[in-house]
Design an enzyme around this catalytic site. Structure first.
Site, PDB file in Angstrom:
ATOM      1  N   SER A 134       0.868  -1.174   0.000  1.00  0.00           N
ATOM      2  CA  SER A 134       0.000   0.000   0.000  1.00  0.00           C
ATOM      3  C   SER A 134       0.904   1.222   0.000  1.00  0.00           C
ATOM      4  CB  SER A 134      -0.878   0.013   1.250  1.00  0.00           C
ATOM      5  OG  SER A 134      -1.510   1.273   1.431  1.00  0.00           O
ATOM      6  N   TYR A 147      -2.415  -0.459  10.652  1.00  0.00           N
ATOM      7  CA  TYR A 147      -2.319  -0.775   9.230  1.00  0.00           C
ATOM      8  C   TYR A 147      -1.012  -0.248   8.651  1.00  0.00           C
ATOM      9  CZ  TYR A 147      -3.630  -0.811   4.256  1.00  0.00           C
ATOM     10  OH  TYR A 147      -3.658  -1.022   2.894  1.00  0.00           O
TER      11      TYR A 147
END
Length: 249
Positions: A134, A147
């Site tokens: 990501s 995250y």
């Protein structure tokens, strides 16, 4: 590239489904794993080439998945580690359970899959591992501490593994998407709506505007970058952004 045996995690929908379809269309054998057996079966049945659906949990079923693929097709040549999880909370409101879940799914599971895949690949003198990370692996944003930490960690795993395996014929790369038009992003939109009172359309526009191209990334565009990672022994240890120019690195 000749037909290879591929394994895609998180392949029931979204990015994983698009990647599985791209690999199958290119003539490869594709094994798919995800927790939702029904979605997985629908994805597998829609592939144009040989497919093997293996329902399972990436945190517990690594050996079982590899054993099943190897029994059917032999050594796994290409592994795309797409399965992931995300949650949102302020730093002080992030629970131990949220933290541990992010690390277990986004970092520890890829480590275990990579560790299991490497011996067969190095013995064959060829292999490709691609982790779907990501842009959160490259910057910090508020309210996604767990995250972000897990994605920074998995990028470190990719870089270290690539350095160790250089010269063996095995490459390890990461693809780092921005906001992709998937169910995970829909969940983010719902979360913004619930917390701010904005409409879903307004919340979607906020995410679109985080990317200079002014729209969400498509799953197919992430699959494009995965295909790039398969091409050459010289492409290794890289983190390829697919974010419309949001993070220029």
């Amino acid at each position: 590239m000749k037909a290879r045996t591929c394994l895609v995690t998180g392949a029931g929908q979204g990015i994983g489904k698009a990647i599985a379809g791209r690999l199958s269309a290119a003539g490869h054998r594709v094994a798919l794993t995800a927790r939702d057996a029904d979605r997985l079966d629908r994805t597998a049945s829609g592939l144009p080439g040989p497919a093997l659906a293996l329902p399972g949990d990436v945190t517990t079923d690594v050996d079982a998945v590899f054993d099943a693929v190897e029994q059917r097709w032999g050594t796994v040549d290409v592994v795309v580690l797409n399965a992931g999880t995300a949650s949102s909370a302020p730093l002080t409101g992030t629970t131990d359970e949220q933290w541990q879940r992010a690390l277990e799914v986004n970092l520890t599971a890829p480590f275990r899959f990579l560790r299991r895949a490497v011996p067969g690949m190095t013995s064959a003198g060829w292999g490709r591992v691609v982790v779907i990370a990501s842009i959160a692996a490259k910057r910090g944003d508020p309210y996604v501490t767990a995250y972000t930490a897990s994605k920074h960690g998995v990028l470190g795993l990719v870089r270290a593994a690539a350095a160790e395996l250089a010269g063996t014929g095995v490459t390890v790369n990461a693809v780092c998407p921005g906001f992709v038009d998937t169910a995970m992003t829909e969940s983010t939109i719902s979360n913004i709506t619930a917390k701010t009172g904005r409409s879903a359309q307004e919340a979607r526009r906020i995410l679109e505007n985080r990317q200079p191209i002014g729209r969400l990334i498509t799953p197919g565009e992430v699959a494009d970058a995965v295909e790039l990672c398969l091409l050459s022994d010289a492409i290794t240890g890289q983190s390829i952004n697919v974010d419309g120019g949001a993070v220029q690195s």
